[in-house]
Design an enzyme around this catalytic site. Structure first.
Site, mmCIF file in Angstrom:
data_model
loop_
_atom_site.group_PDB
_atom_site.id
_atom_site.type_symbol
_atom_site.label_atom_id
_atom_site.label_comp_id
_atom_site.label_asym_id
_atom_site.label_seq_id
_atom_site.Cartn_x
_atom_site.Cartn_y
_atom_site.Cartn_z
ATOM 1 N N HIS A 220 44.444 39.558 47.774
ATOM 2 C CA HIS A 220 43.502 38.453 48.031
ATOM 3 C C HIS A 220 43.186 37.626 46.792
ATOM 4 C CE1 HIS A 220 40.471 41.187 46.271
ATOM 5 N NE2 HIS A 220 39.811 40.080 46.000
HETATM 6 C C1 UD1 Z 1 35.714 36.598 46.416
HETATM 7 C C2 UD1 Z 1 35.452 36.733 44.919
HETATM 8 C C3 UD1 Z 1 36.398 37.773 44.347
HETATM 9 C C4 UD1 Z 1 36.298 39.074 45.101
HETATM 10 C C5 UD1 Z 1 36.481 38.839 46.585
HETATM 11 C C6 UD1 Z 1 36.218 40.110 47.345
HETATM 12 C C7 UD1 Z 1 34.737 34.670 43.788
HETATM 13 C C8 UD1 Z 1 35.158 33.583 42.873
HETATM 14 N N1 UD1 Z 1 35.725 35.470 44.231
HETATM 15 O O1 UD1 Z 1 37.036 36.135 46.570
HETATM 16 O O2 UD1 Z 1 36.038 38.006 42.993
HETATM 17 O O3 UD1 Z 1 37.305 39.928 44.639
HETATM 18 O O4 UD1 Z 1 35.547 37.854 47.028
HETATM 19 O O5 UD1 Z 1 36.841 40.116 48.591
HETATM 20 O O6 UD1 Z 1 33.590 34.796 44.095
HETATM 21 N N2 UD1 Z 1 37.000 33.603 54.185
HETATM 22 C C9 UD1 Z 1 36.884 33.747 55.538
HETATM 23 N N3 UD1 Z 1 35.953 34.629 56.015
HETATM 24 C C10 UD1 Z 1 35.130 35.350 55.214
HETATM 25 C C11 UD1 Z 1 35.254 35.182 53.826
HETATM 26 C C12 UD1 Z 1 36.193 34.303 53.321
HETATM 27 O O7 UD1 Z 1 37.587 33.115 56.314
HETATM 28 O O8 UD1 Z 1 34.313 36.144 55.722
HETATM 29 C C13 UD1 Z 1 38.040 32.664 53.663
HETATM 30 C C14 UD1 Z 1 37.512 31.248 53.550
HETATM 31 O O9 UD1 Z 1 38.563 30.398 53.855
HETATM 32 C C15 UD1 Z 1 37.214 31.122 52.071
HETATM 33 C C16 UD1 Z 1 38.302 32.017 51.447
HETATM 34 O O10 UD1 Z 1 38.447 33.082 52.382
HETATM 35 O O11 UD1 Z 1 37.292 29.810 51.646
HETATM 36 C C17 UD1 Z 1 37.979 32.580 50.108
HETATM 37 O O12 UD1 Z 1 36.706 33.214 50.115
HETATM 38 P P1 UD1 Z 1 35.858 33.291 48.759
HETATM 39 O O13 UD1 Z 1 34.627 34.053 48.991
HETATM 40 O O14 UD1 Z 1 35.755 31.944 48.141
HETATM 41 O O15 UD1 Z 1 36.819 34.065 47.785
HETATM 42 P P2 UD1 Z 1 37.518 35.469 47.923
HETATM 43 O O16 UD1 Z 1 38.975 35.281 47.777
HETATM 44 O O17 UD1 Z 1 37.010 36.200 49.093
HETATM 45 N N1 UDP Z 2 37.836 47.127 51.538
HETATM 46 C C1 UDP Z 2 37.501 47.392 52.869
HETATM 47 N N2 UDP Z 2 38.277 46.842 53.856
HETATM 48 C C2 UDP Z 2 39.357 46.060 53.589
HETATM 49 C C3 UDP Z 2 39.691 45.802 52.240
HETATM 50 C C4 UDP Z 2 38.893 46.332 51.234
HETATM 51 O O1 UDP Z 2 36.544 48.117 53.142
HETATM 52 O O2 UDP Z 2 40.006 45.603 54.547
HETATM 53 C C5 UDP Z 2 37.000 47.698 50.479
HETATM 54 C C6 UDP Z 2 37.764 48.478 49.429
HETATM 55 O O3 UDP Z 2 37.992 49.805 49.866
HETATM 56 C C7 UDP Z 2 36.807 48.403 48.261
HETATM 57 C C8 UDP Z 2 36.262 47.005 48.377
HETATM 58 O O4 UDP Z 2 36.442 46.627 49.741
HETATM 59 O O5 UDP Z 2 35.753 49.325 48.414
HETATM 60 C C9 UDP Z 2 36.998 46.087 47.469
HETATM 61 O O6 UDP Z 2 36.746 44.788 47.809
HETATM 62 P P1 UDP Z 2 37.761 43.601 47.540
HETATM 63 O O7 UDP Z 2 39.124 44.114 47.373
HETATM 64 O O8 UDP Z 2 37.508 42.613 48.602
HETATM 65 O O9 UDP Z 2 37.182 42.970 46.197
HETATM 66 P P2 UDP Z 2 37.347 43.296 44.652
HETATM 67 O O10 UDP Z 2 37.024 44.725 44.426
HETATM 68 O O11 UDP Z 2 38.735 42.930 44.269
HETATM 69 O O12 UDP Z 2 36.378 42.382 44.009
#
Ligand code: UD1
Ligand code: UDP
Length: 371
Positions: A220
Site C-alpha cells: 500500500h
Molecule cells: C496511510 C498513511 C500511511 C499508513 C497507511 C496505513 C499517510 C500519509 N499515509 O496511507 O503512513 O501506512 O495509511 O494503512 O497518512 N481509501 C479508501 N478507503 C479507506 C481508506 C483509503 O478507499 O478506508 C483510499 C482512498 O482513495 C485514499 C487512498 O486510499 O485516497 C489513500 O488513503 P490515505 O489515507 O491517503 O493513505 P494510505 O495509503 O492509506
Molecule cells: N492489517 C489488518 N488487515 C489488513 C492489513 C493490515 O488488520 O488487511 C493490520 C496489520 O496486521 C498491522 C496493521 O494493520 O497490524 C498495519 O497497518 P498498515 O499496513 O495499514 O500500515 P503501516 O503499519 O504500514 O503504517
C-alpha cells in the site's frame, strides 16, 4: 487562542483528561491497548477523535468492534486526496473540538497525516503533546511519513520510543530529556488478542488455505502504488511466486485503485482488507510475509516468520540486522530470490526486540506521573 487560557492544567488529584486523535488502520490497532490501559487507570479519562482518514468498514469500524476500542466521541469526515488538503482539512475540523475539550494532553500515534495535523493543532494551542511510536527514521525525505514523524517528534513533549534504535535516533537529535523507551504497543496487541484471534477467525477455512502453504502479501505504500514501474515489477514477482505457492493478498483500497488504473493483473488470491483477528491468523499460518507495511514487518517477527520488505529501506532496522527481514525494494529478481530462500529456511529467534508486552501500561504510568 492558546488553550492555557482555557484549560485548568492538571492539579494532582483531579482527573487527567486525555484527548486521543486517530484516523488510520495502524492507529486503531496501537490505540486498542493504550485506551484499555487508560480505562483501567482511575485518574484518567479519554476522549477520542477519529479524523476519518480511513473510512471503509474493513479499514476502520471492524477494528473498533473486534478490538473493543471505545467508540470515538467525535467522528470527522475529512475530504481531500492530496496531502495538503487532507492535513489542512483535519486541522480545520479538529481545532474547535480540541479547544472545546481543553484536554490535559493530546496523544498521537505513528506518522500519518492524522498524526501531523493533530500535533500541529494541539501544540499551537500550547497543549502537552504525547507521541507514541516516536523516533523512527527511514532517512528518506520523499516518504510523507518521514516528514510527519520528524515534525511530530520535534514538537512533542513526551516521545515514547518503541526500540533502542528509535531512542538513539532522538538522542542524536538532542531530544534527550523528553524521551521514554517503553517497547512497542503493537507487541502488546499481538499478545493480548492472540487467543481471541485464534478463536474467532475463520479466514483459513474460508479461503481453503493450509498452514505454511501460502505467502501473505500486502502492498500500500505510496512509493510503490504511485509508480507504474515499481508496482508492475512487484506484481510480476508476485505472479511468478504464485506458480509454486499461493499468495494471499488482502488488498488496500489505494492499491486496488492503482492496479486498475495501470492495468496490472495479478495471479494472487486477492481478498478485501481483513480485520485484525483474520490478519493475525494469516500471519500465524503463512510461510513467509511479503510487505511494504511498517506494522506487518514487526508482526512477522512476533509470529516467527521471515519478512520480505518491498521497500528500499526500513525504520525497523533491528529486524534486518538480526536476519529476520530482507529489503528487496521493487526489484523483481531480488523479491523472488529472497522469498524462495525464506520459504526454505527455518526461522529461529531468541531475542525480544520490542519489549515485554507491557508498553501500554508503561506509557499510561508515565503520563499519570508527568501530566
Ligand atoms: C496511510 C498513511 C500511511 C499508513 C497507511 C496505513 C499517510 C500519509 N499515509 O496511507 O503512513 O501506512 O495509511 O494503512 O497518512 N481509501 C479508501 N478507503 C479507506 C481508506 C483509503 O478507499 O478506508 C483510499 C482512498 O482513495 C485514499 C487512498 O486510499 O485516497 C489513500 O488513503 P490515505 O489515507 O491517503 O493513505 P494510505 O495509503 O492509506
Ligand atoms: N492489517 C489488518 N488487515 C489488513 C492489513 C493490515 O488488520 O488487511 C493490520 C496489520 O496486521 C498491522 C496493521 O494493520 O497490524 C498495519 O497497518 P498498515 O499496513 O495499514 O500500515 P503501516 O503499519 O504500514 O503504517
Amino acid at each position: 487562542m492558546p488553550c492555557e487560557t482555557l484549560v485548568k492544567h492538571n492539579v494532582k488529584g483531579l482527573m487527567i483528561k486525555i484527548l486521543t486523535v486517530l484516523g488510520a488502520r495502524p492507529q486503531f490497532i496501537k490505540a486498542s491497548v493504550v485506551s484499555r490501559a487508560i480505562q483501567d487507570n482511575s485518574n484518567m479519562d479519554e476522549k477520542i477523535i477519529h479524523t476519518g482518514q480511513h473510512y471503509d468498514t474493513n479499514m476502520s469500524s471492524i477494528f473498533f468492534d473486534e478490538m473493543e476500542i471505545p467508540k470515538p466521541d467525535y467522528q470527522l469526515k475529512i475530504k481531500g486526496d492530496d496531502h495538503g488538503s487532507m492535513t489542512g482539512n483535519i486541522m480545520i475540523d479538529m481545532e474547535p473540538i480540541i479547544k472545546k475539550e481543553a484536554p490535559n494532553a493530546v496523544i498521537v500515534y505513528g506518522d500519518t497525516n492524522t498524526t501531523l495535523a493533530a500535533a500541529l493543532v494541539s501544540k499551537k494551542l500550547h497543549l502537552p503533546l504525547i507521541h507514541i511510536e516516536a523516533g523512527l527514521r527511514s532517512y528518506n525525505m520523499k516518504m510523507p511519513e518521514e516528514i510527519n514523524r520528524i515534525v511530530t517528534d520535534r514538537i512533542s513533549d513526551i516521545c515514547f520510543c518503541p526500540t533502542q534504535l528509535a531512542y538513539d535516533n532522538l538522542v542524536k537529535e538532542n531530544y534527550g530529556e523528553k524521551l521514554e523507551l517503553v517497547g512497542d504497543v503493537m507487541y502488546d496487541a499481538t499478545l493480548f488478542y492472540a487467543e481471541l484471534s485464534e478463536k474467532r477467525s475463520t479466514i483459513i477455512k474460508d479461503n481453503d488455505l493450509a498452514e505454511n502453504e501460502f505467502v501473505l502479501c500486502t502492498v500500500h505504500r505510496a512509493e510503490n502504488t504511485d509508480s507504474k514501474e515499481r508496482l508492475e515489477e512487484i506484481f510480476n514477482a508476485i505472479n511468478h511466486i504464485t506458480k509454486d505457492k499461493k499468495v494471499v493478498l488482502p488488498l488496500h483500497p489505494r492499491t486496488q485503485k492503482m492496479l486498475k488504473q495501470f492495468g496490472i493483473k495479478t495471479e494472487a488470491l486477492v481478498i478485501d482488507p481483513v480485520g485484525y483477528f483474520d490478519m493475525q491468523t494469516l500471519i500465524k499460518n503463512c510461510s513467509v510475509v511479503m510487505t511494504d507495511s511498517g506494522g506487518l514487518q514487526k508482526e512477522s517477527y512476533f509470529y516467527n516468520k521471515f519478512c520480505i520488505t518491498l521497500r528500499d529501506e526500513t525504520e525497523w532496522v533491528e529486524l534486518v540486522d538480526n536476519g529476520y527481514n530482507f529489503i528487496t525494494g521493487a526489484n523483481g529478481k531480488t523479491i523472488i530470490f529472497e522469498t524462495e530462500k525464506a520459504i526454505g529456511t527455518k526461522f529461529e529467534s531468541s531475542d525480544n526486540l520490542y519489549g515485554d508486552g507491557t508498553s501500554a501500561q508503561k506509557i499510561v504510568n508515565i503520563i499519570d506521573k508527568n501530566i
